[in-house]
Scaffold this active site. Structure first.
Site, short mmCIF file in Angstrom:
data_model
loop_
_atom_site.label_atom_id
_atom_site.label_comp_id
_atom_site.label_asym_id
_atom_site.label_seq_id
_atom_site.Cartn_x
_atom_site.Cartn_y
_atom_site.Cartn_z
N LYS A 130 0.93 -1.58 0.56
CA LYS A 130 -0.30 -0.06 -0.08
C LYS A 130 0.47 1.04 -0.20
O LYS A 130 1.64 1.20 0.79
CB LYS A 130 -0.92 0.18 1.12
CG LYS A 130 -1.75 0.71 0.81
CD LYS A 130 -2.57 0.85 2.74
CE LYS A 130 -3.62 1.79 3.03
NZ LYS A 130 -4.97 0.91 4.38
N SER A 183 -9.21 0.89 2.76
CA SER A 183 -8.34 1.50 2.25
C SER A 183 -7.44 0.99 1.57
O SER A 183 -6.33 1.32 0.74
CB SER A 183 -7.91 2.71 3.01
OG SER A 183 -7.49 2.03 3.92
N SER A 218 -9.34 -1.46 7.15
CA SER A 218 -8.70 -1.75 5.56
C SER A 218 -7.86 -2.74 5.29
O SER A 218 -7.58 -2.61 4.21
CB SER A 218 -7.85 -0.06 5.89
OG SER A 218 -8.79 0.50 6.06
#
Lengths: 467, 61
Positions: free
Chosen positions: A82, A158, A182
């Site tokens: 990420k 996310s 997330s």
């Protein structure tokens, strides 16, 4: 040496085994992975940066080390992170436009360093919801990540790119972060195994924060075995994360085959069965049935726990971004901007009460875990939503979609409990849906053993999406 | 909490105090968000906590 045709579906354990045995070279794996990324990434929009040159150099180093007899548990395993993880030489975007102006990171985040030291090969950074305030995978600056199992649907967020990259077989393992869900939400929507370890277990050094008192890091993968392999490598205190706990290492890989014998497993009732679509409940029931778990336990005040996490999140997040949201709100994604703006206006006494309630909830959960070892709950109330969904109706109540996708993940991370999200494919379903396997603090091994057992008996699985 | 929460008035006051920029088309959404947070806080605040319940300095479970 040649790369097998099914590289996309190879697990980290499989790749590492082949590279260690000399039947596959890390460089060939890296080249094939880069080719696959070039083909697949334009379809799902998972990668924000592909570190091709670095990957080939790292892979060459791994091959050399292996040929010299080095014992590397992740030899040649491609992975991606990420883009809130620092990657040497790149600005740490955290899904934002503003951070593009940041100077490049001087060093890798701790967890990247641990993985590469174990022989893994970094392929790049992955898109995410802006500043991690997201459950959808939608991003106004960088475009939406698309769900590889159905391109018209959300990946979840996310850690959206982390979900899309692993589910589409570009890499077997990704790293994400989980503040309120997330890792677990994209795992559910994209059909992956995802591990949110105990709060304080893994160092967050070198990552862009969101809500310091709730932020966790962890892996997403297509097998429980891979989660375990990677989790074991990432443990260890580095002294640079103020909330990392100085706990003994917990080797989980060697315990995976212990099965579920001796574990007391129950299903979360009450709150966790109220605002869920039938598929979410059916998934929990399928997992419970496979495990022989018949007991249902109520988790008192779960709705309040979720509400308290909500209050803490909006205020702490707004505090982190106060200068940016004050001076340049137009540079935010509208979907996060308005939430951060509202977060600057939260009275301090509300937040402190939420933090005090957190202590109460933790004590209460301690008592529950005197009687059970593992609790099962839905990961999301539904399958992946169609992209652009703004409202949802659950239990007869219509509510905004974005904040409520994490209804079931939020009360659990609120007190830092370790969770493995496992992917269920219900009969006839075109999409996966996740179940949370929740363990007591510091017992990630319990959740991983359960996930591995479920995988072995075929109850859960994470096939590569057919694109 | 006493009385009904007035999200419009709260936002109007706080934006000046903090020095925020809130454009017209953002305003209803910001108001809806603070109203949702107030609703969540009300749920938390309505739970009786003993005086000796402190926020944990470390939040591990």
């Amino acid at each position: 040496m040649s790369v097998p045709d099914d590289l996309a579906s190879m697990t980290a354990a499989g790749t590492a085994g082949a590279v260690r045995a000399g039947s596959l070279s890390a460089v060939e794996v890296a080249k094939a992975t880069l080719e696959r990324i070039e083909t697949i990434n334009p379809v799902v929009n998972a990668f924000s940066d592909v570190t091709a040159e670095r990957a080939l150099a790292e892979a060459a180093g791994v091959d050399e080390a292996v040929s010299s007899g080095a014992d590397l548990p992740l030899a040649g395993v491609p992975f991606a992170v990420k883009n809130l993880f620092d990657i040497e030489g790149l600005p740490t975007l955290a899904g934002s436009k503003i951070n593009r102006e940041h100077t490049a990171a001087k060093t890798d985040a701790t967890l990247i360093r641990k993985l590469t030291q174990a022989g893994a090969v970094l392929m790049g950074g992955l898109h995410m919801g802006e500043y991690a305030y997201d459950f959808t995978g939608e991003n106004a600056h960088h475009g939406n990540c698309l769900n590889p199992h159905d391109l018209t649907r959300m990946t979840g967020g996310s850690s959206s790119g982390s979900g899309a990259a692993a589910a589409s077989g570009m890499v077997p393992v990704t790293l994400g972060s989980d503040t309120n869900g997330s890792i677990r939400v994209p795992s559910s929507f994209c059909g992956l195994f995802g591990l949110k370890p105990t709060y304080g277990r893994l160092s967050r050094h070198g990552t862009f924060p969101f809500v310091g008192s709730l932020d966790h890091l962890g892996p997403l993968a297509r097998s429980a075995e891979d989660l375990s392999l990677v989790f074991d490598v990432m443990q260890g205190i580095d002294g640079s994360d103020p909330v990392q706990a100085d706990r003994p290492l917990l080797p989980t890989f060697e315990k995976l085959n212990e099965g579920i014998g001796g574990l007391r497993i129950a299903v979360a009732g009450g709150y966790f069965r109220e605002k869920a679509e039938p598929a979410a409940l059916a998934a929990v029931d399928k997992v419970a049935g496979a495990l022989g778990a018949t007991a249902e336990i109520d988790i008192p005040e779960a709705a309040r726990a979720r509400a308290a996490a909500y209050v803490i999140t909006v205020m702490e997040g707004a505090n982190l971004h106060l200068e940016r949201i004050t001076k340049r709100p137009r540079d935010f994604d509208p979907d996060t901007r308005d939430r951060f703006l509202s977060g600057t206006m939260v009275p301090g006494v509300w937040v402190q009460q939420a933090q005090r309630f957190r202590s109460w909830f933790r004590s209460m959960m301690h008592k529950i875990f005197e009687h059970v070892d593992v609790i099962l709950a839905p990961a999301t109330p539904f399958h992946a939503l169609p992209s652009g969904t703004k409202t949802i109706t659950l239990g007869g109540e219509t509510m905004p979609a974005r904040p409520n996708i994490g209804l079931f993940t939020q009360p659990v991370s609120f007190i830092g409990l370790p969770v493995v999200a496992v992917p269920v494919w219900l009969d006839g379903a075109d999409l996966p849906i996740g179940v949370q396997v929740i363990a007591p603090a510091w017992r990630e091994d319990f959740a991983l053993r359960v996930a591995h057992q479920l995988e072995l008996d075929g109850t859960v699985k994470a096939p590569v999406a057919q694109l | 909490m006493s009385g009904e929460f007035d999200a419009k008035a709260h936002v109007a006051h706080m934006e000046k105090m903090i020095g925020l920029t809130i454009e017209d088309d953002w305003r209803p959404v910001v108001e809806a968000h603070i109203a949702a947070t107030q609703k969540a806080a009300e749920l938390v605040l309505s739970f009786p906590l003993e005086d000796d319940v402190e926020a944990a300095p470390v939040f591990e479970a």
